[in-house]
Design a protein around this motif. Structure first.
Motif, PDB file in Angstrom:
ATOM      1  N   MET A 102       0.839  -1.185   0.000  1.00 34.53           N
ATOM      2  CA  MET A 102       0.000   0.000   0.000  1.00 34.53           C
ATOM      3  C   MET A 102       0.882   1.246   0.000  1.00 34.53           C
ATOM      4  O   MET A 102       1.871   1.321   0.745  1.00 34.53           O
ATOM      5  N   ILE A 103       0.523   2.198  -0.832  1.00 37.08           N
ATOM      6  CA  ILE A 103       1.248   3.463  -0.906  1.00 37.08           C
ATOM      7  C   ILE A 103       0.399   4.554  -0.259  1.00 37.08           C
ATOM      8  O   ILE A 103      -0.763   4.737  -0.625  1.00 37.08           O
ATOM      9  N   ASP A 104       0.981   5.246   0.702  1.00 39.32           N
ATOM     10  CA  ASP A 104       0.313   6.382   1.332  1.00 39.32           C
ATOM     11  C   ASP A 104       0.752   7.654   0.624  1.00 39.32           C
ATOM     12  O   ASP A 104       1.966   7.898   0.466  1.00 39.32           O
ATOM     13  N   VAL A 105      -0.223   8.449   0.206  1.00 34.52           N
ATOM     14  CA  VAL A 105       0.038   9.669  -0.556  1.00 34.52           C
ATOM     15  C   VAL A 105      -0.398  10.867   0.272  1.00 34.52           C
ATOM     16  O   VAL A 105      -1.550  10.943   0.704  1.00 34.52           O
ATOM     17  N   TYR A 106       0.506  11.779   0.479  1.00 33.14           N
ATOM     18  CA  TYR A 106       0.238  13.007   1.228  1.00 33.14           C
ATOM     19  C   TYR A 106       0.193  14.135   0.196  1.00 33.14           C
ATOM     20  O   TYR A 106       1.211  14.473  -0.406  1.00 33.14           O
ATOM     21  N   SER A 107      -0.993  14.696   0.006  1.00 27.09           N
ATOM     22  CA  SER A 107      -1.170  15.487  -1.200  1.00 27.09           C
ATOM     23  C   SER A 107      -2.303  16.494  -1.076  1.00 27.09           C
ATOM     24  O   SER A 107      -2.960  16.610  -0.039  1.00 27.09           O
ATOM     25  N   ALA A 108      -2.517  17.228  -2.159  1.00 24.94           N
ATOM     26  CA  ALA A 108      -3.625  18.165  -2.309  1.00 24.94           C
ATOM     27  C   ALA A 108      -3.918  18.259  -3.800  1.00 24.94           C
ATOM     28  O   ALA A 108      -3.155  17.756  -4.638  1.00 24.94           O
ATOM     29  N   ALA A 109      -5.031  18.899  -4.140  1.00 28.32           N
ATOM     30  CA  ALA A 109      -5.458  18.978  -5.537  1.00 28.32           C
ATOM     31  C   ALA A 109      -4.770  20.138  -6.246  1.00 28.32           C
ATOM     32  O   ALA A 109      -5.378  21.148  -6.612  1.00 28.32           O
ATOM     33  N   THR A 110      -3.456  20.009  -6.425  1.00 29.90           N
ATOM     34  CA  THR A 110      -2.646  20.980  -7.160  1.00 29.90           C
ATOM     35  C   THR A 110      -2.049  20.266  -8.370  1.00 29.90           C
ATOM     36  O   THR A 110      -2.095  19.034  -8.447  1.00 29.90           O
ATOM     37  N   PRO A 111      -1.449  21.002  -9.302  1.00 27.46           N
ATOM     38  CA  PRO A 111      -0.818  20.306 -10.429  1.00 27.46           C
ATOM     39  C   PRO A 111       0.202  19.258  -9.997  1.00 27.46           C
ATOM     40  O   PRO A 111       0.227  18.145 -10.530  1.00 27.46           O
ATOM     41  N   ASN A 112       1.038  19.588  -9.016  1.00 25.64           N
ATOM     42  CA  ASN A 112       2.035  18.607  -8.565  1.00 25.64           C
ATOM     43  C   ASN A 112       1.383  17.425  -7.873  1.00 25.64           C
ATOM     44  O   ASN A 112       1.828  16.280  -8.005  1.00 25.64           O
ATOM     45  N   GLY A 113       0.325  17.678  -7.118  1.00 28.00           N
ATOM     46  CA  GLY A 113      -0.405  16.577  -6.500  1.00 28.00           C
ATOM     47  C   GLY A 113      -1.047  15.684  -7.543  1.00 28.00           C
ATOM     48  O   GLY A 113      -0.973  14.450  -7.460  1.00 28.00           O
ATOM     49  N   HIS A 114      -1.671  16.312  -8.532  1.00 32.57           N
ATOM     50  CA  HIS A 114      -2.376  15.528  -9.553  1.00 32.57           C
ATOM     51  C   HIS A 114      -1.431  14.660 -10.379  1.00 32.57           C
ATOM     52  O   HIS A 114      -1.837  13.607 -10.878  1.00 32.57           O
ATOM     53  N   LYS A 115      -0.185  15.079 -10.539  1.00 34.31           N
ATOM     54  CA  LYS A 115       0.777  14.214 -11.233  1.00 34.31           C
ATOM     55  C   LYS A 115       0.788  12.817 -10.596  1.00 34.31           C
ATOM     56  O   LYS A 115       0.752  11.798 -11.302  1.00 34.31           O
ATOM     57  N   ILE A 116       0.873  12.813  -9.273  1.00 35.06           N
ATOM     58  CA  ILE A 116       1.013  11.544  -8.565  1.00 35.06           C
ATOM     59  C   ILE A 116      -0.315  10.800  -8.519  1.00 35.06           C
ATOM     60  O   ILE A 116      -0.346   9.561  -8.662  1.00 35.06           O
ATOM     61  N   HIS A 117      -1.410  11.518  -8.356  1.00 38.46           N
ATOM     62  CA  HIS A 117      -2.724  10.858  -8.381  1.00 38.46           C
ATOM     63  C   HIS A 117      -2.930  10.146  -9.718  1.00 38.46           C
ATOM     64  O   HIS A 117      -3.382   9.000  -9.772  1.00 38.46           O
ATOM     65  N   ILE A 118      -2.606  10.846 -10.802  1.00 42.22           N
ATOM     66  CA  ILE A 118      -2.766  10.262 -12.144  1.00 42.22           C
ATOM     67  C   ILE A 118      -1.854   9.052 -12.313  1.00 42.22           C
ATOM     68  O   ILE A 118      -2.266   8.002 -12.816  1.00 42.22           O
ATOM     69  N   MET A 119      -0.604   9.193 -11.892  1.00 43.31           N
ATOM     70  CA  MET A 119       0.356   8.099 -12.058  1.00 43.31           C
ATOM     71  C   MET A 119      -0.098   6.859 -11.302  1.00 43.31           C
ATOM     72  O   MET A 119      -0.011   5.729 -11.819  1.00 43.31           O
ATOM     73  N   LEU A 120      -0.572   7.034 -10.083  1.00 43.66           N
ATOM     74  CA  LEU A 120      -1.045   5.889  -9.302  1.00 43.66           C
ATOM     75  C   LEU A 120      -2.231   5.220  -9.980  1.00 43.66           C
ATOM     76  O   LEU A 120      -2.337   3.986  -9.996  1.00 43.66           O
ATOM     77  N   GLU A 121      -3.119   6.023 -10.542  1.00 43.02           N
ATOM     78  CA  GLU A 121      -4.262   5.454 -11.265  1.00 43.02           C
ATOM     79  C   GLU A 121      -3.801   4.735 -12.529  1.00 43.02           C
ATOM     80  O   GLU A 121      -4.302   3.651 -12.859  1.00 43.02           O
ATOM     81  N   GLU A 122      -2.847   5.318 -13.238  1.00 44.35           N
ATOM     82  CA  GLU A 122      -2.332   4.682 -14.464  1.00 44.35           C
ATOM     83  C   GLU A 122      -1.652   3.354 -14.147  1.00 44.35           C
ATOM     84  O   GLU A 122      -1.773   2.385 -14.907  1.00 44.35           O
ATOM     85  N   CYS A 123      -0.943   3.298 -13.030  1.00 44.93           N
ATOM     86  CA  CYS A 123      -0.203   2.084 -12.669  1.00 44.93           C
ATOM     87  C   CYS A 123      -1.085   1.038 -11.996  1.00 44.93           C
ATOM     88  O   CYS A 123      -0.731  -0.147 -11.970  1.00 44.93           O
ATOM     89  N   GLY A 124      -2.204   1.473 -11.434  1.00 42.99           N
ATOM     90  CA  GLY A 124      -3.082   0.541 -10.741  1.00 42.99           C
ATOM     91  C   GLY A 124      -2.596   0.133  -9.366  1.00 42.99           C
ATOM     92  O   GLY A 124      -3.039  -0.881  -8.826  1.00 42.99           O
TER      93      GLY A 124
END
Length: 230
Positions: free
Chosen positions: A1-23
């Protein structure tokens, strides 16, 4: 499990998208940067630069937990872990990395400054607005030229260079950009925006994103608190 500490900013969304792309399975922890969560000791322990995003992967490279900050480094890590979106050959990997560095060193900082001086600065400074708007247009031009030759930034395959750059171009209007001037970039942008993983990724924490209107938020994001040693 990967814990992501983030917010809805461009830099945050990079990682949200990547995690979704990788599954990859992940948990999101909202870091309220308007309230100063980024300066709390627990967050600074994993992100000493007091910026989001940061991750903690319980299953690190050696089977032990690893924490990472800096969105570009996190993208490289996740691409390596997934075995995709970085390129297969050394040539492809270095090409991807150069366009990732283009985003990290140019697109992010310069478009961030453009957005700041056009939207958030307490006083309008024409010199700053013109300087950064012109730089934004130059960067969009570099992207458009590259995409006139290739389907994606690093070539003909979708990579972390695209994942890193896309979220920053979602605020094109606030950056003074007319998409009609960049048809190749617009084609690329629309294609990426329609990817199911991207659609899901940009919704992560989106409900927590609010306009910056109060003085406390301005202080946390742009004021003297940023410059203290934490």
């Amino acid at each position: 499990m990967i814990d992501v500490y983030s917010a809805a900013t461009p830099n945050g969304h990079k990682i949200h998208i990547m995690l979704e792309e990788c599954g990859f399975p992940y948990r999101v922890h909202y870091v309220n940067i308007r309230e100063g969560d980024q300066f709390k000791p627990d967050f600074l322990a994993i992100s000493p630069n007091n910026k989001i995003p940061a991750i903690v992967d319980a299953d690190g490279p050696d089977g032990k937990p690893i924490s990472l900050f800096e969105s570009g480094a996190i993208l490289v890590y996740l691409a390596s872990k997934a075995g995709k979106f970085l390129g297969k050959t050394d040539r492809e990997k270095f090409t991807t990395l150069q366009w990732l560095m283009f985003q990290m060193g140019g697109v992010g900082p310069m478009l961030g400054q453009t957005h700041h001086f056009r939207v958030y600065a307490p006083e309008k400074i024409d010199y700053a607005v013109n300087r950064y708007t012109n730089e934004a247009k130059r960067l969009y031009g570099v992207i458009d030229t590259q995409l006139s030759k290739h389907a994606y930034l690093a070539g003909d395959e979708y990579t972390i260079a695209d994942i890193a750059t896309f979220p920053w171009l979602r605020s094109s209007k606030n950056q003074g950009i007319d998409w009609d001037d960049y048809p190749n970039a617009k084609r690329w942008f629309d294609e990426i925006a329609a990817r199911p993983a991207v659609v899901r990724g940009v919704q992560v924490l989106a409900s927590d994103s609010k306009p910056i209107t109060d003085e406390k938020s301005r202080e946390m994001l742009f004021g003297a608190t940023q410059y203290k040693r934490h």
